[in-house]
Design an enzyme around this catalytic site. Sequence first.
Site, PDB file in Angstrom:
ATOM      1  CD  GLU A  43      -2.257   1.264   2.939  1.00 48.83           C
ATOM      2  OE1 GLU A  43      -3.206   2.034   3.163  1.00 48.83           O
ATOM      3  OE2 GLU A  43      -1.767   0.502   3.823  1.00 48.83           O
ATOM      4  CE  LYS A 113      -6.976   1.919   4.146  1.00 44.22           C
ATOM      5  NZ  LYS A 113      -5.701   2.271   4.829  1.00 44.22           N
ATOM      6  CB  CYS A 150      -4.004  -1.382   4.878  1.00 44.58           C
ATOM      7  SG  CYS A 150      -2.895  -1.369   6.331  1.00 44.58           S
TER       8      CYS A 150
END
Length: 274
Positions: A43, A113, A150
């Site tokens: 990431e 995200k 994540c």
Amino acid sequence: MSTLKVAAAQFVASIDWQENLDTATQLIKQADVDGVDLLVLPEGVLARFIEERERIREHAQPLDGPFVTGLRKATEGLAVTVVVGIHEKSDNDKPFNTLVVLKGGTITGLYRKLHLYDAFSALESDNVTPADVVPGLIDVNGFKVGLMTCYDVRFPELSRLLALDGADVLVLPAAWVKGPLKEHHWQTLVTARALENTLYVVASGECGQRNIGQSLIVDPLGVPLAQAAEEPATITAVVSRQRLTDARRRLPVLTNRRFSVSPTPRPVEAVPTS
């Protein structure tokens, strides 16, 4: 195809995007030499700032900027699909935390995200804009692949949505921050997302001063197939269509479930200050 060779590569990202591009390019070239079908990089590796995290605002790049353009060039003529995390300029001063999927010199998928890391005294939302679109699946040689980033791994409803959409594999680029119990959380959550949805998870964790590394590939019955330690490394495994079929026959959780999951994200709530 009945199998898919997957890899998760971890490295230490620096503040210099050109250095990180060079590292990613070498990993892509090596993956191609090794016959990898799907390479997952960590990431946010366009640039990493340990203390001055707000600097990602000024260092973020658009999708047609030099970092992604360099990655597109690196994948030209290659069969490997690459998933990598960057900070992408948005229409305000806070960029998106974006996964870019590339193959053959082309961007073939994007995911911005959803769940920002506002936990353990961190406030990712101070410097990043949250998205509100559930990622679509990508196709890699006939296998359906879902995208997560994540902190998303702590929210099982997202992985379940992707599984119900038909995902065979979840990829999870991460920059998992060090701290008490954090390694245990990482291994437990990655394994749980694979087992509860009977699919493969390919998790790539950035390593270095701030983050744990420990990239991990888990099969549909929760068996770890490969794992890295805290240093730069590449791990590989083979995704098997037969293993997916057998796991879902023996453990039909997707069929036996009693509850639906809504694909409509809730509004972002303010983080308590006390």
